[in-house]
Motif scaffolding. Structure first.
Motif, PDB file in Angstrom:
ATOM      1  N   HIS A 121       0.827  -1.211   0.000  1.00 29.55           N
ATOM      2  CA  HIS A 121       0.000   0.000   0.000  1.00 29.55           C
ATOM      3  C   HIS A 121       0.855   1.251   0.000  1.00 29.55           C
ATOM      4  N   ARG A 122       1.949   1.199   0.724  1.00 27.95           N
ATOM      5  CA  ARG A 122       2.844   2.366   0.732  1.00 27.95           C
ATOM      6  C   ARG A 122       3.459   2.577  -0.654  1.00 27.95           C
ATOM      7  N   LEU A 123       3.785   1.482  -1.309  1.00 29.54           N
ATOM      8  CA  LEU A 123       4.354   1.613  -2.647  1.00 29.54           C
ATOM      9  C   LEU A 123       3.301   2.081  -3.658  1.00 29.54           C
ATOM     10  N   HIS A 124       2.062   1.610  -3.503  1.00 28.00           N
ATOM     11  CA  HIS A 124       0.977   2.141  -4.340  1.00 28.00           C
ATOM     12  C   HIS A 124       0.874   3.663  -4.164  1.00 28.00           C
ATOM     13  N   ASP A 125       0.948   4.111  -2.905  1.00 27.13           N
ATOM     14  CA  ASP A 125       0.852   5.549  -2.632  1.00 27.13           C
ATOM     15  C   ASP A 125       1.982   6.315  -3.321  1.00 27.13           C
TER      16      ASP A 125
ATOM     17  N   GLN B  37       3.789   5.364  -5.844  1.00 28.31           N
ATOM     18  CA  GLN B  37       3.653   5.273  -7.295  1.00 28.31           C
ATOM     19  C   GLN B  37       2.635   6.288  -7.814  1.00 28.31           C
ATOM     20  N   SER B  38       1.506   6.438  -7.105  1.00 27.69           N
ATOM     21  CA  SER B  38       0.511   7.376  -7.638  1.00 27.69           C
ATOM     22  C   SER B  38       0.905   8.823  -7.359  1.00 27.69           C
TER      23      SER B  38
ATOM     24  N   PHE C  67       4.687  -1.264 -10.096  1.00 37.33           N
ATOM     25  CA  PHE C  67       5.645  -0.304  -9.528  1.00 37.33           C
ATOM     26  C   PHE C  67       6.757  -0.078 -10.539  1.00 37.33           C
ATOM     27  N   HIS C  68       7.162   1.167 -10.650  1.00 37.90           N
ATOM     28  CA  HIS C  68       8.117   1.524 -11.698  1.00 37.90           C
ATOM     29  C   HIS C  68       9.290   2.300 -11.142  1.00 37.90           C
TER      30      HIS C  68
END
Lengths: 243, 584
Positions: free
Chosen positions: B19-23, B25-26, B60-61
């Protein structure tokens, strides 16, 4: 039933909790392996120790032995499978034995000899991989990494550190160093760590000792990978048992 | 509960690494390098673990994507790669390369579960369905004018259920809490007995007896027990869980609570595939309503000590996480690599504790069994496959969508129901399943004949089956986790062989070598992904050999190296395309 199992018809004992590999190593029966090392948590990723139990394909290094188990190991079909797996490992990375300072001491190469492998057979991947020479005493050459994770496990389980990890997915999986910079030189890996010497191929090599033991006099120049009593030797002369 | 997930029991755990990585990333359109070490410190994880997770999951990029990151499904049912090329042309971008002004990036992604309403794309993680070529100029204009997604036409995002035939489960009207009320009245032992009586088997495709799984977990002594709902529905052609999670979410969660009641779990996870991110708000609302109704939380239905709550964890583009032990690794904030078994999750699951991992549909069925009893359920279907199955039907038919029928329905009957009678072939169970031709359409959909998680992909006579199988083979190579040699190296090699044959450069020798390698990958791989990755190409060889034969060169050997292809880059760089730039 007593605690014995059968490998290619030969009855051998095992202790509760032992895997097929544990039991066979103790009995002096060679089941080919690359990612396994006694004393480290079994991994089961290289699949060279693939055996068949009641016709089912399993990894000898991870499957617990069971009383009366009938294991097929040294069969022509399984040897062919293992040879193909070794060829696959060769074409996946950038393995140039004649110019590699690990030659003669490399388990992958020794397995190739053991299975009578004459070529890589499959189209090579020629991956682009990074070399890390930032450490004063060791070099990390990812071209040769076979993703066995022996260094990952040795660092965590024997050295009490956590220097290495596998990153990425699929054919892009690669070894990384657990530092902010990602550089080996910034890690706490030292030359006397088990992880510094456990690499079965030439991906983690000591600097400054490249050719101390001459080609032709190295472990697998003199022994088959199937010999069970051959102690692991590094590339440093002082450690070579044949000198 | 691990420390990192304890904040606000039952809430979407903000501190989960994914979830932290989703945050990140966006917010930053990529994972900025300078954010990684602080995040690792904050979550008390090794920096290498954060790095390895970033590189494992497709969403994730490492370098910035466009402000509009548009991912086209490349599935044979909901894919739209021709549309992708057209949109690339309209927006002046290359696939995978962010436009110089940073506005847009366009790429492919694996099946997004919209096979009944393609072409489908994800725009900044939001699902856009039924895309047609006529819409593309409008879409390009919205991108170029930086119009926020909320101002795009709402009907572009309107995902439909498309339930074409409802049966035992989908027709049954239950009220919220019916299953739980029946369960607490009967008691946990009786509930388990009913599930056993029902002969309920796992709906993910493997068909493991559910009662046995719950029993093993319940019998395992440990400080904690967990329930995990596997909503990582990634098999191309499968979308039934999407519909269950959209319109029957209450029952899914109630099924988890029933399992928790039996195995004495206090916490559960819904592991939701990242492609279904748009469902999170409605799922959270359902959870909140259940807490209010005392169907989740403490002393559920006033049963002292029946405490259970559910967190949603969102995946990030990794098919392998549908494998239950890989899913558990992912829940534990790691790369989704399948574990060595034994031990099995029922004794050593999430955080090493006994864990039941069940498919979405299995949990829904459990609720109905709790209400109506095991005999009711067992009266439907076949002797070895009790109850009904929810099929996801897509491809070349007039009415793609959701079809629920008792187990044992023939492929032919299902084809007639959906208007797919013109099929030359059907892929049962998605790429990891079985390809069948007309001669086998009389076979039954059931565990004892054609077992399936529910994906039914239909291919008419106009389809090039080699292209279909090539698509599947590319999919597996892309999704292999990389743990074991046979799959990590074998799936890209199979891709190379198929590409060579499809391009007209393959020989009989290549076909034989591909088959030999395919059998090795199938037999020797570590998990189900590798063990099924060669199924499509081997099935095609067994059932439609002429499809290969038509493409083969009639010579002994042709190298993989292709001079013409190798010169392409040089021609581009030198801007030469004359006869002398073509040596072959």
């Amino acid at each position: 039933m007593s605690n014995t199992l059968f490998i290619d018809g030969q009855e051998i004992p095992f202790a509760p909790g032992q895997t097929i590999m544990d039991a066979s190593l103790e009995a002096g029966i060679y089941i080919p392996h690359l990612c396994h090392k006694p004393g480290l948590t079994p991994h089961g990723s290289c699949k060279l120790c693939t055996v068949e139990v009641d016709g089912r394909s399993v990894s000898a290094c991870t499957l617990p032995a069971a009383a009366g188990m009938k294991v097929d190991n040294n069969t022509p079909a399984l040897q062919e499978v293992r040879k193909t797996l070794v060829q696959m490992l060769f074409v996946e990375g950038n393995h140039l034995c004649p110019t590699c300072s690990k030659t003669g001491d490399c388990t992958l190469q020794a397995l190739g000899y053991h299975f009578g492998m004459l070529d890589g057979h499959f189209p090579p991947f020629y991956p682009r991989r990074e070399v890390d020479a930032s450490h004063p005493d060791l070099v990390l050459d990812r071209d040769r990494c076979v993703l066995c994770e022996l260094c990952v496990r040795a660092s965590r389980e024997q050295d009490g550190k956590n220097v290495f990890a596998i990153s990425g997915r699929g054919a892009s999986a690669h070894i990384i160093v657990n530092t902010s910079s990602g550089k080996l030189g910034d890690s706490d890996l030292t030359l006397d760590d088990a992880a510094a010497h456990i690499c079965p191929v030439g991906a983690i090599l000591p600097k400054n000792h490249g050719c101390e033991v001459p080609f032709g006099r190295r472990t697998f120049d003199l022994h088959s990978v199937a010999e069970s009593d051959v102690a692991h030797v590094g590339l440093q002369k002082t450690e070579h048992h044949d000198e | 509960m691990p420390k990192s997930l304890s904040s606000g029991a039952g809430q979407q755990p903000h501190d989960h690494l994914l979830h932290r990585l989703h945050d990140l990333q966006s917010r930053f359109l990529h994972i900025p390098p300078l954010e990684i070490a602080p995040l690792a410190t904050e979550l008390d994880l090794p920096v290498s673990q954060v790095e390895s997770v970033i590189d494992f999951y497709s969403f994730f990029h490492r370098s910035p994507r466009g402000r509009f990151d548009i991912l086209f499904s490349n599935c044979t049912s909901c894919g739209g790669l021709t549309l992708m090329q057209q949109l690339c042309g309209l927006l002046g971008v290359q696939p995978g390369v962010t436009r110089a002004d940073g506005m847009v990036s366009i790429d492919q992604t694996s099946c997004v579960g919209m096979c009944d309403q393609g072409a489908a794309v994800l725009v900044n993680g939001r699902t856009l369905v039924r895309l047609t070529a006529a819409q593309l100029p409008h879409l390009a204009q919205l991108v170029n004018t930086a119009t926020p997604l909320d101002e795009w036409p709402a009907d572009w995002f309107a995902v439909q259920d498309n339930i074409r035939h409802a049966g035992l489960l989908l027709n049954d009207t239950l009220s919220a809490g019916d299953g739980l009320r029946a369960a607490v009245q009967a008691g946990a032992d009786q509930l388990l007995a009913e599930i056993r009586q029902a002969s309920l088997r796992g709906r993910g495709g493997a068909g493991f007896p559910t009662a046995m799984k719950w029993q093993f977990c319940r019998d395992a002594t440990a400080p904690e027990h967990y329930v995990v709902c596997n909503a990582d529905e990634g098999e191309p052609g499968t979308f039934k869980d999407r519909v269950l999670l959209h319109s029957y979410a209450q029952q899914v969660f109630e099924g988890m609570a029933l399992c928790a009641y039996v195995i004495k779990a206090q916490h559960g996870f819904l592991y939701l595939r990242g492609e279904y991110r748009y469902l999170v708000p409605s799922l959270e609302a359902t959870l909140d309503a259940m807490r209010t109704a005392n169907l989740l939380g403490e002393n559920i239905l006033n049963q002292p000590g029946f405490n259970f709550d559910i967190s949603i964890v969102l995946g990030a583009g990794a098919y392998i996480c549908g494998e239950e032990s890989a899913l558990l690794e992912s829940l534990e904030q790691k790369r989704g690599v399948p574990r060595v078994r034994p031990p099995f999750p029922v004794t050593h699951g999430y955080l090493g504790q006994p864990t039941v991992v069940d498919n979405v549909e299995t949990l829904v069925a459990a609720v109905h069994i709790a209400v109506h009893g095991g005999e009711w359920f067992r009266a439907h279907g076949t002797a070895q496959s009790a109850g009904s199955k929810v099929f996801s039907v897509s491809g070349d038919c007039t009415a793609p969508g959701i079809y629920e029928y008792p187990f044992g329905i023939s492929v032919q009957d299902l084809l007639e129901a959906c208007g797919g009678q013109d099929a030359q072939a059907v892929q049962i169970g998605g790429p990891s399943g079985t390809l069948i031709g007309r001669a086998e359409f009389g076979r039954k959909l059931a565990f004892e004949d054609l077992a399936t998680g529910g994906s039914i992909m239909i291919y008419s006579a106009q389809r090039d089956l080699l292209a279909v199988v090539r698509n599947f083979t590319h999919f597996f190579a892309h999704e292999s986790c990389g743990f074991c040699t046979p799959c990590r190296v074998g799936t890209p090699l199979l891709r190379k062989y198929l590409d060579k044959i499809a391009s007209g450069h393959g020989t009989v020798y290549d076909r034989e070598e591909m088959a030999r390698l395919g059998k090795l990958v199938k037999r020797r791989s570590h998990c189900g992904l590798g063990q099924t990755a060669a199924n499509p190409l081997l099935d095609l060889l067994a059932k439609f050999p002429q499809v290969y034969a038509e493409r083969l060169l009639h010579q002994d050997y042709e190298p993989f190296f292709n001079l013409d292809a190798a010169l392409t880059t040089t021609r581009e760089l030198t801007h030469r395309d004359d006869a002398e730039a073509h040596l072959s």
